[in-house]
Enzyme design. Structure first.
Site, mmCIF file in Angstrom:
data_model
loop_
_atom_site.group_PDB
_atom_site.id
_atom_site.type_symbol
_atom_site.label_atom_id
_atom_site.label_comp_id
_atom_site.label_asym_id
_atom_site.label_seq_id
_atom_site.Cartn_x
_atom_site.Cartn_y
_atom_site.Cartn_z
ATOM 1 N N CYS A 87 0.714 -1.091 -0.072
ATOM 2 C CA CYS A 87 0.013 0.133 0.017
ATOM 3 C C CYS A 87 0.845 1.372 -0.035
ATOM 4 O O CYS A 87 1.949 1.091 0.581
ATOM 5 C CB CYS A 87 -0.826 0.168 1.045
ATOM 6 S SG CYS A 87 -1.691 -1.489 1.551
ATOM 7 N N PHE A 120 -15.867 -3.755 8.863
ATOM 8 C CA PHE A 120 -16.085 -4.321 10.109
ATOM 9 C C PHE A 120 -16.878 -5.472 10.366
ATOM 10 O O PHE A 120 -17.894 -5.639 10.952
ATOM 11 C CB PHE A 120 -16.056 -3.350 11.117
ATOM 12 C CG PHE A 120 -14.939 -2.456 11.779
ATOM 13 C CD1 PHE A 120 -13.683 -3.209 12.205
ATOM 14 C CD2 PHE A 120 -14.827 -1.264 11.618
ATOM 15 C CE1 PHE A 120 -12.683 -2.558 12.592
ATOM 16 C CE2 PHE A 120 -13.730 -0.351 11.923
ATOM 17 C CZ PHE A 120 -12.350 -1.188 12.541
ATOM 18 N N ARG A 131 -17.525 -8.512 11.401
ATOM 19 C CA ARG A 131 -16.829 -9.381 12.451
ATOM 20 C C ARG A 131 -17.961 -10.151 13.214
ATOM 21 O O ARG A 131 -18.991 -9.345 13.692
ATOM 22 C CB ARG A 131 -16.150 -8.500 13.420
ATOM 23 C CG ARG A 131 -15.020 -7.678 12.706
ATOM 24 C CD ARG A 131 -13.851 -8.333 12.164
ATOM 25 N NE ARG A 131 -12.854 -7.486 11.445
ATOM 26 C CZ ARG A 131 -12.091 -6.800 12.073
ATOM 27 N NH1 ARG A 131 -11.899 -6.664 13.416
ATOM 28 N NH2 ARG A 131 -11.107 -6.013 11.341
#
Length: 272
Positions: free
Chosen positions: A116, A255, A257
């Protein structure tokens, strides 16, 4: 399918074995570890060197086609007259049916790393402004589909489970995974998806991108260039990615999760 024929050999190994010294549970041991392969591919367009991409050496033709489309050099696979990959030499030579002008700012030769950083792309580059599309697709997802799609992608992540050193991207419909691609470069995994779409003619209506990493601005731009309305990821988006997703009409979900996730933009695509 594209009208041209690809001439190349078989894919190179995605993984390698190395002897390492490992410390675990207060004990040292010499063990054999599996690591991800890294491969430098130089792309030539009409005999002009375009870029060198550091990648995982699989689905190379898809990567080349997707990268060229993402850079605005082609709009469809039909614009390619010939594509020849030499895996031994580390080259991909592309002949296009149209003239490509390399003296424009967005065709400047550059080195593109697998990591990145600032070396990849910026929304303010000319080709990004031209090729990043506003997405109006009305695809919708239910919460259970969000979890199922990322679980389905994880099931395809064999190389990640072996090495921990690659990224995964998948093109899905709400109830099924269509194709998944792996690469050491997160951008490359998305370019492989893009290349497959262009080469196979898969319809993008009602599709979703699932992604293993964070949603950076560069990842968001790739999703916009492919033309998909929802991107779901295990990790967080950046502030710039959220701003871009809002502007480009993309629903960014991060996110993911356990049994929770966050919807950052265009929540109208989520069934509530």
């Amino acid at each position: 399918m594209s009208a041209w024929a690809v001439r190349s050999g078989s894919d190179l190994p995605q993984r390698a074995e190395r002897q390492i010294l490992q410390y675990r549970d207060s004990t040292w041991a010499e063990v054999e570890d599996v690591v991800a392969s890294e491969y430098a591919l130089t792309i030539y367009v009409n005999d002009n060197e375009l870029a060198t991409i550091v990648c995982t050496p699989t689905n190379i033709e898809e990567l080349v086609v997707g990268f060229m489309a993402s850079e605005g050099i082609i709009q469809s696979a039909d614009q390619i007259e010939d594509l020849t990959v030499s895996r031994f030499m580390g080259t991909a030579r592309v002949k296009t049916k149209h003239q490509v002008t390399f003296n424009q700012a967005f065709y400047n030769k550059r080195y593109i790393a697998s990591c990145c950083g600032k070396g990849r792309q910026s929304f303010y580059f000319h080709n990004d402004a031209v090729t990043a599309k506003h997405v109006d697709d009305d695809v919708h997802l239910e919460p259970n589909q969000v979890f199922s799609l990322l679980d389905a992608m994880d099931e395809e992540a064999t190389l990640f489970h072996e090495t921990g050193g690659v990224h995964m991207a998948a093109l899905c419909r709400p109830d099924e995974l269509l194709l998944a691609r792996t690469d050491i470069g997160r951008h490359n995994a998305l370019d492989k998806i893009f290349g497959n779409v262009l080469m196979s003619g898969i319809s993008l209506a009602g599709t979703v991108i699932s992604f293993s990493g964070r949603i950076s601005s560069e990842v968001l731009l790739k999703v916009a260039k492919i033309g998909v309305g929802i991107v779901i990821a295990r990790s967080a988006p950046t502030a710039l990615a959220i701003d871009m997703a809002d502007e480009l009409g993309i629903t960014a979900v991060g996110f993911v999760r356990g049994k929770s996730f966050n919807v950052y933009t265009h929540p109208w695509r989520m069934q509530r």
